[in-house]
Design an enzyme around this catalytic site. Sequence first.
Site, PDB file in Angstrom:
ATOM      1  N   HIS A   1       0.686  -1.232  -0.104  1.00 42.14           N
ATOM      2  CA  HIS A   1       0.102  -0.128   0.018  1.00 42.14           C
ATOM      3  C   HIS A   1       0.833   1.264  -0.103  1.00 42.14           C
ATOM      4  CE1 HIS A   1      -2.167   3.075   2.519  1.00 42.14           C
ATOM      5  NE2 HIS A   1      -3.241   2.798   1.421  1.00 42.14           N
TER       6      HIS A   1
ATOM      7  N   HIS B   1       1.542  11.028  -2.139  1.00 45.23           N
ATOM      8  CA  HIS B   1       0.410  10.843  -1.332  1.00 45.23           C
ATOM      9  C   HIS B   1      -0.452  12.111  -1.385  1.00 45.23           C
ATOM     10  CE1 HIS B   1      -1.782   8.917   2.555  1.00 45.23           C
ATOM     11  NE2 HIS B   1      -2.383   8.896   1.392  1.00 45.23           N
TER      12      HIS B   1
END
Length: 563
Positions: free
Chosen positions: A133, A179
């Site tokens: 992830h 991110h």
Amino acid sequence: MLTTIRSNSRNKMSKQHSFQVCFCFTRMFRFNTAEIPEEINTIFEEYSENGTMSMEDLCNFLVQFQGEKDDDATKKYAHAIFDSSKHLSIFQRKGLHVDAFFRHLLSDLNGPLVEVQHDMKSPLAHYFLYTGHNSYLTGNQFSSASSISPIIKALKKGVRVIELDLWPNSRNNEVLVRHGGTLTSSVKLKACLNAIKENAFYASPYPVIITFEDHITPSLQAKVAKMVGDIFGDMLFRPPHSQPMQEFPPPQDLKWKILISTKPPESTERVPEEDKDGKFRATSKDEWDEEEEEDTVEYRNLISIHAGKPKGNIIEKWLMDENQVRRLSLSEQKLEDIVNTHGTHIVRFTQRNLLRVYPKGSRVDSSNYDPMVGWMHGAQMVAFNMQGGGHFLRYMEGMFRANGGCGYVKKPDILLNVDQVFDPKAKRPVQKVLQVLVYMGEGWRLDFGPTHFDFYSPPDFRVQVGIHGVPDDTDMKHTKTIEDNFTPVWNEEFSFPLTVPELALLYIKVIERDFSGKHDFGGQTCLPVSELKEGIRSVRLFNRKGVPYKSVRLLIQFHFINM
């Protein structure tokens, strides 16, 4: 039946070391080397003659006591044991002396896992996949750096699914990986893709899947399409006609291939519109942009595994059986919520389709969740923060030590049975009992300084032994504490009844007791129960980050009782 080992002081070798208690007082302790337990002597005598274990004797021991198959592979294994002992002064030409035999039992050649090759010819949906992830992050989810380093590290570890978040740069002319909505830095997509290409098959020839979380415009999607095609070339798997597949191909047919999985871009909505001449033409609600649609098509053609996330409460629609297979993504929290009412539906969905589970957004520290919730519902892609830590990541590592560490583990038949769909909440009878006899440990004195655990005395070790599996199987037990000893002998047996042994993991952790309550860490490992070898085995321990110690290991006997 397990065989209890009794210590044999006749074989004991030691040296002394002093610990400073205060300025005027020292305590002297003996540092014992690993002694040969009495029962090992007894076993050796049973399978040897006149103090020597010949090749034939060793084969008999391996088959009759250790449970190895009586075949050529075991004979080859016996030769390897002999070859590994030839450099030792305790080796004899005619065979093994008891000391060489004992050293073999504690060696890596006598590991705890069966070397098996799972069937790799079933559809991709029939396997658990080692999944990362936010694979580019080096630390936390809010302010850490993005880099290719964690991607390379993950691939070398055996991870098969890499996630990249795609965002435009400030000029909207280049694609970055970061991110979004956080203070994390960015890394260029091209660098990430090149790192994947160069390291994809370091640990395994089986396919690597790249999942894109896509936040870019159609024009940038076209750039990504060209970049991916140029970098991967023939390595890139494209399904026929660039349409969703009716069944996923098997890992065996996808060796050395890269697959792209993301949500397909939505085609511009067309509606019939009457022109000034009274004729109808297809347009968008705005105006149809053919160039934009062409960009979208190029990107769409990259995608071999179509993905999506259910919105609102329409999970029933996503779980409907359709001809085209796909990937569904759910947060860990969403999965926990829906399995209470749709548990068997999820299992049925994952018999043909892929389910990806990812950490909830509040895990800013890159912590992880219990992967067993996803696995026991058939989820193939239980996505983890590989840069994180904790025992949940150790469970993930334990699961993927199966099948030779190739990153693909065949799901048990109970999760693939279409006639009787597995219900994780149902009560089941015990299928087998795993007996674990923890004999002894060694290696801490070699891998750590004498005062690493305690300034005033040798360490006080105890072992935690437990099962992580379906709720009815989960259990944790521990040995007594052996005080002031770098080579502790516990000689304690535990039994674990298992209702679903196919999903069970054996977790082992050594703790150094501290009266302050802040116990020190002495090593850990996690092993798939389905691939445990019976017999006396050497179990190598790992540090907190999952890196194996050079010398630290436990001597443990495993035995299964089928019910």
